[in-house]
Design a protein around this motif. Structure first.
Motif, PDB file in Angstrom:
ATOM      1  N   SER A  97       0.799  -1.226   0.000  1.00 23.23           N
ATOM      2  CA  SER A  97       0.000   0.000   0.000  1.00 23.23           C
ATOM      3  C   SER A  97       0.833   1.277   0.000  1.00 23.23           C
ATOM      4  O   SER A  97       0.278   2.364  -0.186  1.00 23.23           O
ATOM      5  CB  SER A  97      -0.927   0.018   1.218  1.00 23.23           C
ATOM      6  N   GLN A  99       1.757   2.781   2.383  1.00 19.60           N
ATOM      7  CA  GLN A  99       1.195   3.578   3.484  1.00 19.60           C
ATOM      8  C   GLN A  99       0.238   4.660   2.999  1.00 19.60           C
ATOM      9  O   GLN A  99       0.077   5.701   3.639  1.00 19.60           O
ATOM     10  CB  GLN A  99       2.327   4.189   4.329  1.00 19.60           C
ATOM     11  N   PRO A 101      -3.613   5.509   2.207  1.00 24.05           N
ATOM     12  CA  PRO A 101      -4.986   5.034   2.405  1.00 24.05           C
ATOM     13  C   PRO A 101      -5.756   4.839   1.101  1.00 24.05           C
ATOM     14  O   PRO A 101      -6.538   3.881   0.981  1.00 24.05           O
ATOM     15  CB  PRO A 101      -5.618   6.128   3.268  1.00 24.05           C
ATOM     16  N   GLU A 102      -5.550   5.716   0.115  1.00 26.71           N
ATOM     17  CA  GLU A 102      -6.282   5.584  -1.148  1.00 26.71           C
ATOM     18  C   GLU A 102      -5.870   4.315  -1.897  1.00 26.71           C
ATOM     19  O   GLU A 102      -6.704   3.631  -2.495  1.00 26.71           O
ATOM     20  CB  GLU A 102      -6.061   6.818  -2.028  1.00 26.71           C
ATOM     21  N   GLU A 104      -4.704   1.665  -0.501  1.00 27.39           N
ATOM     22  CA  GLU A 104      -5.252   0.579   0.308  1.00 27.39           C
ATOM     23  C   GLU A 104      -6.705   0.308  -0.079  1.00 27.39           C
ATOM     24  O   GLU A 104      -7.132  -0.851  -0.244  1.00 27.39           O
ATOM     25  CB  GLU A 104      -5.147   0.964   1.778  1.00 27.39           C
ATOM     26  N   LYS A 105      -7.484   1.367  -0.250  1.00 21.37           N
ATOM     27  CA  LYS A 105      -8.892   1.217  -0.641  1.00 21.37           C
ATOM     28  C   LYS A 105      -9.023   0.536  -1.999  1.00 21.37           C
ATOM     29  O   LYS A 105      -9.915  -0.295  -2.219  1.00 21.37           O
ATOM     30  CB  LYS A 105      -9.567   2.588  -0.691  1.00 21.37           C
ATOM     31  N   SER A 125      -4.601   1.719   8.256  1.00 20.96           N
ATOM     32  CA  SER A 125      -5.593   2.601   7.657  1.00 20.96           C
ATOM     33  C   SER A 125      -6.247   3.449   8.739  1.00 20.96           C
ATOM     34  O   SER A 125      -6.607   2.953   9.805  1.00 20.96           O
ATOM     35  CB  SER A 125      -6.666   1.793   6.935  1.00 20.96           C
ATOM     36  N   TYR A 126      -6.406   4.717   8.452  1.00 20.68           N
ATOM     37  CA  TYR A 126      -7.073   5.601   9.396  1.00 20.68           C
ATOM     38  C   TYR A 126      -8.586   5.494   9.274  1.00 20.68           C
ATOM     39  O   TYR A 126      -9.317   6.143  10.001  1.00 20.68           O
ATOM     40  CB  TYR A 126      -6.631   7.050   9.153  1.00 20.68           C
ATOM     41  N   GLU A 127      -9.041   4.712   8.330  1.00 18.40           N
ATOM     42  CA  GLU A 127     -10.479   4.571   8.138  1.00 18.40           C
ATOM     43  C   GLU A 127     -10.850   3.111   8.351  1.00 18.40           C
ATOM     44  O   GLU A 127     -11.018   2.344   7.405  1.00 18.40           O
ATOM     45  CB  GLU A 127     -10.877   5.043   6.737  1.00 18.40           C
TER      46      GLU A 127
END
Length: 324
Positions: A97, A99, A101-102, A104-105, A125-127
């Motif tokens: 990823s 690091q 988040p996008e 990762e999604k 992930s922060y989400e």
């Protein structure tokens, strides 16, 4: 390539019957079952795994997301995940990823499209809702943050306290901690362990922050050693940071461990590849990956695990960057 239609024609049955045989789903007479299996063997037919996954909404695949494949810690984890998954008949799809988040999604969307049976996530992930709303079994490994997901971690806090105590026991008078990135759960736990131990010993200390990548660690080490010439002991938040400090110290002619003692964290193979070899807080990396995989497969198969949170012990491996 032999197709399912050719198998059906040769066996004198419908495509639907061949599909039921392949997927072990629905009624098939014993005569048809024997006939279809015989033709499959005769024609050496290999079912299309993509088609089967679309039909069954399952794939015998596990998705593994890591934040940085260049960090030696994560290839060792991935190896354990793959080894255990193969034993149970699962394949592993590895995604890096960076690091982000996008990114990762996007990988999670890919996993949903491919009907992976479960996900092991070591990315932070922060989400967290992107995992909790998946309706796919997920196990968090190492970088769990605040989550209710099943998880496997090591005891980062206690390991950090042990490392800090060891440096002080070995005569360090001016101690420092180069911590990992803020918001990354293991880095936060190691920071807390360091702070609590130096406060317990009433020791003065210095804190700096670095990325977990070697290039960033070397840059931080150059700045740190230039600014803090009196520091004689550093606890680093991972082995990569520790190696960065060691390289820069040797370039400056600082004797390790006579003038500067260094302890890393992870226990990856990285620490034995350099000289002097690195003293480190060792995590049971392979065991962590294996445990997370067994936990995930148990959940995939509909079995209730004995527990859903495993915290594994850490130990200090003393090598040549600390005094005997």
């Amino acid at each position: 390539m032999v197709t399912i239609k050719q198998v059906a024609k040769e066996a004198g049955v419908s495509v639907a019957t061949v599909s039921r045989v392949l997927n072990n789903n629905g009624y098939v007479s014993q005569e048809a079952l024997t006939n279809v299996k015989s033709v499959i063997e005769k024609l050496n037919y290999k079912p299309n795994s993509v088609a089967r996954s679309l039909y069954n909404k399952t794939s015998n695949m596990i998705g593994l997301i890591v934040p940085d494949i260049t960090n030696p810690f994560f290839p060792e984890l991935a190896r354990a995940v793959e080894d255990v998954a193969m034993i149970y008949g699962f394949k592993v799809v590895l995604c890096n990823s960076d690091q982000e988040p996008e990114k990762e999604k996007k990988y999670i969307d890919l996993f949903k499209q491919q009907y992976v049976d479960g996900i092991i996530m070591t990315a932070h992930s922060y989400e967290s809702e992107i995992y909790t709303d998946l309706n796919i079994p997920v196990v968090a490994l190492d970088r769990i943050g605040n989550t209710t997901l099943p998880a496997v971690v090591s005891n980062n806090y206690t390991g950090a306290r042990k490392a800090t105590d060891l440096l002080l026991q070995k005569g360090v008078e001016n101690i420092a901690h180069i911590r990992g990135p803020r918001g990354v759960a293991p880095a936060e736990d190691r920071y807390r362990g360091f702070i609590d131990e130096v406060n317990k010993k009433n020791a003065d200390y210095i804190i700096e922050e670095s990325s977990f990548q070697l290039e960033g660690a070397e840059k931080k080490a150059r700045e740190f050693l230039r600014a803090h010439t009196d520091v004689d002991g550093i606890f680093c938040s991972n082995d990569v940071i520790a190696v960065g400090v060691l390289k820069e110290a040797l370039k400056k002619g600082i004797k390790v461990p006579e003038e500067l003692q260094i302890i890393g964290f992870d226990g990856s193979f990285f620490g034995k590849m350099i000289y002097p070899e690195l003293t480190t807080v060792s995590q049971p990396i392979y065991d962590m990956g294996a445990m997370a995989t067994r936990l995930l497969i148990k959940i995939i198969e509909g079995n209730k695990p004995e527990k859903i949170f495993y915290e594994m012990p850490t130990t200090i491996i003393e090598r040549s960057t600390t005094r005997k």
